[in-house]
Design a protein around this motif. Structure first.
Motif, PDB file in Angstrom:
ATOM      1  N   ARG A 156       0.707  -1.359   0.348  1.00 29.08           N
ATOM      2  CA  ARG A 156      -0.231   0.211   0.054  1.00 29.08           C
ATOM      3  C   ARG A 156       0.450   0.695   0.191  1.00 29.08           C
ATOM      4  NH1 ARG A 156      -4.975  -1.170   4.273  1.00 29.08           N
ATOM      5  NH2 ARG A 156      -5.712  -3.181   3.200  1.00 29.08           N
ATOM      6  N   ARG A 157       0.248   1.834  -0.736  1.00 26.59           N
ATOM      7  CA  ARG A 157       1.253   3.785  -0.752  1.00 26.59           C
ATOM      8  C   ARG A 157       1.148   4.572   0.384  1.00 26.59           C
ATOM      9  NH1 ARG A 157       0.086   6.911  -5.768  1.00 26.59           N
ATOM     10  NH2 ARG A 157      -1.153   5.302  -6.902  1.00 26.59           N
ATOM     11  N   GLU A 203      -0.634   7.111   2.610  1.00 30.72           N
ATOM     12  CA  GLU A 203      -0.924   8.550   2.846  1.00 30.72           C
ATOM     13  C   GLU A 203      -0.151   9.251   2.995  1.00 30.72           C
ATOM     14  OE1 GLU A 203      -4.150   8.487   1.910  1.00 30.72           O
ATOM     15  OE2 GLU A 203      -4.885   6.332   1.504  1.00 30.72           O
TER      16      GLU A 203
END
Length: 99
Positions: free
Chosen positions: A93-94, A96
């Motif tokens: 996941r990137r 935030e």
């Protein structure tokens, strides 16, 4: 055994293998490939042993071809297995970015 019987057994083995592998669900293909790679590794060791004990030029050349083909098969199997495992791995996941 005569040549016709060996040819018949080979053709039947091809059809049986195709039917067995085509019935395997997608989630079991990766473990099946891993087992096939282990079996091909044993075949590679056998080909190397035969090449080491070859006494004439024909036996040596055929065993070297067998070693080459078995090596290609093992390496290709591991490449395909690695690609399949990447498909099933979780994507990172990137983070935030807080503004």
């Amino acid at each position: 055994m005569d040549g016709f019987a060996l040819f018949t057994i080979t053709i039947l083995a091809v059809f049986l293998g195709f039917e067995v592998v085509s019935k395997v669900s997608s989630t079991l293909h990766t473990p099946l490939m891993s087992e096939a790679n282990a079996i091909h590794g044993i075949i590679l060791l056998g080909a190397i042993m035969v090449a080491g004990q070859a006494e004439d030029a024909l036996s040596l050349s055929l065993s070297i071809v067998a070693v080459l083909l078995a090596t290609i098969n093992v390496v290709g199997g591991f490449v395909v297995t690695d690609r399949m495992l990447v498909m099933f791995s979780a994507k990172p996941r990137r983070a935030e970015v807080a503004s």
